[in-house]
Design a protein around this motif. Sequence first.
Motif, PDB file in Angstrom:
ATOM      1  N   ASN A  76     -13.020 -29.352  99.728  1.00 44.46           N
ATOM      2  CA  ASN A  76     -12.419 -29.017  98.969  1.00 44.46           C
ATOM      3  C   ASN A  76     -13.221 -28.871  97.633  1.00 44.46           C
ATOM      4  O   ASN A  76     -13.760 -28.495  96.908  1.00 44.46           O
ATOM      5  CB  ASN A  76     -10.905 -28.671  98.453  1.00 44.46           C
ATOM      6  N   LYS A  77     -13.531 -30.802  97.004  1.00 45.42           N
ATOM      7  CA  LYS A  77     -14.488 -30.616  96.691  1.00 45.42           C
ATOM      8  C   LYS A  77     -15.800 -30.956  95.956  1.00 45.42           C
ATOM      9  O   LYS A  77     -15.969 -30.347  95.403  1.00 45.42           O
ATOM     10  CB  LYS A  77     -13.948 -32.468  95.592  1.00 45.42           C
ATOM     11  N   ALA A  78     -16.184 -31.207  97.163  1.00 42.96           N
ATOM     12  CA  ALA A  78     -17.508 -30.944  98.169  1.00 42.96           C
ATOM     13  C   ALA A  78     -18.228 -29.460  97.630  1.00 42.96           C
ATOM     14  O   ALA A  78     -18.966 -28.942  97.676  1.00 42.96           O
ATOM     15  CB  ALA A  78     -17.691 -30.863  99.006  1.00 42.96           C
ATOM     16  N   GLN A  79     -17.404 -28.336  98.251  1.00 41.66           N
ATOM     17  CA  GLN A  79     -17.305 -27.042  98.215  1.00 41.66           C
ATOM     18  C   GLN A  79     -17.079 -26.633  96.933  1.00 41.66           C
ATOM     19  O   GLN A  79     -17.940 -25.078  96.227  1.00 41.66           O
ATOM     20  CB  GLN A  79     -16.325 -26.039  99.224  1.00 41.66           C
ATOM     21  N   ARG A  80     -16.542 -26.860  96.087  1.00 42.44           N
ATOM     22  CA  ARG A  80     -16.211 -26.358  94.317  1.00 42.44           C
ATOM     23  C   ARG A  80     -17.348 -27.139  93.712  1.00 42.44           C
ATOM     24  O   ARG A  80     -18.289 -25.989  93.113  1.00 42.44           O
ATOM     25  CB  ARG A  80     -14.817 -27.221  93.733  1.00 42.44           C
ATOM     26  N   ASP A 111     -20.842 -27.323  95.280  1.00 43.64           N
ATOM     27  CA  ASP A 111     -21.501 -26.353  95.836  1.00 43.64           C
ATOM     28  C   ASP A 111     -21.920 -25.365  95.088  1.00 43.64           C
ATOM     29  O   ASP A 111     -22.852 -24.824  94.603  1.00 43.64           O
ATOM     30  CB  ASP A 111     -21.525 -26.186  97.538  1.00 43.64           C
ATOM     31  N   ASN A 112     -20.519 -24.941  94.860  1.00 41.90           N
ATOM     32  CA  ASN A 112     -20.096 -22.873  94.868  1.00 41.90           C
ATOM     33  C   ASN A 112     -20.969 -23.630  93.483  1.00 41.90           C
ATOM     34  O   ASN A 112     -21.353 -22.481  92.696  1.00 41.90           O
ATOM     35  CB  ASN A 112     -18.963 -22.699  94.647  1.00 41.90           C
ATOM     36  N   GLU A 113     -20.365 -24.436  92.211  1.00 45.37           N
ATOM     37  CA  GLU A 113     -20.541 -24.503  91.275  1.00 45.37           C
ATOM     38  C   GLU A 113     -22.357 -24.891  91.007  1.00 45.37           C
ATOM     39  O   GLU A 113     -23.168 -24.260  90.039  1.00 45.37           O
ATOM     40  CB  GLU A 113     -20.142 -25.876  90.261  1.00 45.37           C
ATOM     41  N   LEU A 114     -23.083 -25.313  91.854  1.00 44.97           N
ATOM     42  CA  LEU A 114     -24.447 -25.344  91.526  1.00 44.97           C
ATOM     43  C   LEU A 114     -24.695 -24.263  91.849  1.00 44.97           C
ATOM     44  O   LEU A 114     -26.231 -23.630  91.218  1.00 44.97           O
ATOM     45  CB  LEU A 114     -25.259 -26.633  92.793  1.00 44.97           C
ATOM     46  N   TYR A 115     -24.176 -23.657  92.811  1.00 40.57           N
ATOM     47  CA  TYR A 115     -24.915 -22.383  93.196  1.00 40.57           C
ATOM     48  C   TYR A 115     -25.054 -21.555  91.775  1.00 40.57           C
ATOM     49  O   TYR A 115     -25.685 -20.239  91.554  1.00 40.57           O
ATOM     50  CB  TYR A 115     -24.457 -21.488  93.978  1.00 40.57           C
ATOM     51  N   ILE A 117     -24.172 -21.737  88.742  1.00 40.19           N
ATOM     52  CA  ILE A 117     -25.518 -22.664  87.626  1.00 40.19           C
ATOM     53  C   ILE A 117     -27.142 -22.032  88.034  1.00 40.19           C
ATOM     54  O   ILE A 117     -27.900 -21.243  87.046  1.00 40.19           O
ATOM     55  CB  ILE A 117     -25.681 -23.269  87.282  1.00 40.19           C
ATOM     56  N   LEU A 118     -27.552 -21.890  89.033  1.00 40.64           N
ATOM     57  CA  LEU A 118     -28.540 -21.613  89.926  1.00 40.64           C
ATOM     58  C   LEU A 118     -29.373 -20.273  89.484  1.00 40.64           C
ATOM     59  O   LEU A 118     -29.746 -20.116  89.258  1.00 40.64           O
ATOM     60  CB  LEU A 118     -29.203 -22.309  91.077  1.00 40.64           C
ATOM     61  N   GLU A 119     -28.002 -19.205  90.122  1.00 37.89           N
ATOM     62  CA  GLU A 119     -28.298 -17.913  89.579  1.00 37.89           C
ATOM     63  C   GLU A 119     -28.243 -17.280  88.643  1.00 37.89           C
ATOM     64  O   GLU A 119     -29.163 -16.871  88.257  1.00 37.89           O
ATOM     65  CB  GLU A 119     -26.950 -17.449  90.478  1.00 37.89           C
ATOM     66  N   LYS A 120     -27.401 -18.170  87.526  1.00 33.34           N
ATOM     67  CA  LYS A 120     -27.780 -17.970  86.311  1.00 33.34           C
ATOM     68  C   LYS A 120     -29.114 -18.388  85.664  1.00 33.34           C
ATOM     69  O   LYS A 120     -29.450 -17.350  85.072  1.00 33.34           O
ATOM     70  CB  LYS A 120     -26.664 -18.236  85.765  1.00 33.34           C
ATOM     71  N   ASP A 121     -29.805 -19.007  85.533  1.00 34.85           N
ATOM     72  CA  ASP A 121     -30.860 -19.812  85.676  1.00 34.85           C
ATOM     73  C   ASP A 121     -31.882 -18.960  86.308  1.00 34.85           C
ATOM     74  O   ASP A 121     -33.543 -18.207  85.813  1.00 34.85           O
ATOM     75  CB  ASP A 121     -31.449 -21.240  86.280  1.00 34.85           C
ATOM     76  N   ALA A 122     -32.472 -18.315  87.591  1.00 37.53           N
ATOM     77  CA  ALA A 122     -32.595 -17.162  87.895  1.00 37.53           C
ATOM     78  C   ALA A 122     -33.105 -15.723  87.216  1.00 37.53           C
ATOM     79  O   ALA A 122     -33.488 -15.736  87.076  1.00 37.53           O
ATOM     80  CB  ALA A 122     -32.402 -17.368  89.460  1.00 37.53           C
ATOM     81  N   LYS A 123     -31.624 -15.900  86.776  1.00 31.41           N
ATOM     82  CA  LYS A 123     -31.988 -14.516  85.701  1.00 31.41           C
ATOM     83  C   LYS A 123     -32.215 -14.520  84.856  1.00 31.41           C
ATOM     84  O   LYS A 123     -33.384 -13.490  84.505  1.00 31.41           O
ATOM     85  CB  LYS A 123     -30.660 -13.724  86.832  1.00 31.41           C
ATOM     86  N   LEU A 124     -32.313 -15.616  84.311  1.00 26.52           N
ATOM     87  CA  LEU A 124     -32.537 -15.863  83.215  1.00 26.52           C
ATOM     88  C   LEU A 124     -34.190 -16.001  83.113  1.00 26.52           C
ATOM     89  O   LEU A 124     -34.923 -16.036  82.018  1.00 26.52           O
ATOM     90  CB  LEU A 124     -31.937 -16.884  81.705  1.00 26.52           C
TER      91      LEU A 124
END
Length: 169
Positions: A144-148, A150-154, A156-163
């Motif tokens: 669960n910790k690793a999944q959280r 992973d989801n947080e990293l994704y 952040i990267l998705e937000k940066d990619a849009k920006l």
Amino acid sequence: MYLSGRSIANTEFMIKKVSFLTFFILLFLSGSALAQEIIDTPIVHDLTPKVYKTFFVNGRVIGMNLETVQGANITNKRTGETASTDGNGIYKINAAKSDTLFFKTGKYSMETRQIKTSGDKMNVIMIKRKTDELPADHSQSDFNKAQREDNELYRILEKDAKLEGKWVY
């Protein structure tokens, strides 16, 4: 007429025997009727092939450093059709609503996406997931910790990619 105790016992025994035998005869006959009903019921096969309304799905694949990922393999699970990303990380593959696409490249973890609507671009960020690197005997809380993470990293990267305009092509 007077019946002795022995005659009454024999009569009761005969009645039980006949009742028992009658029960099994009725059971057999009802089973036969059920079997006959099963035999007489036609088996209907719907051999009409399911028609899928297909369309092209396209998008861009980028990596964890927001770099374009060329040569990533995309596979449609239902059809087995494959495609690869070009030098700009762009792909195009034939699919239908509810199809599942697998995105694979040697450097990152596999990504899975389901087609929801036609016409939308399906952009994907490939990351190295911590959930893929857990030992076999990991606990549910470790997962669960690793999944959280992973989801947080994704996210952040998705937000940066849009920006940075990575989805404009």
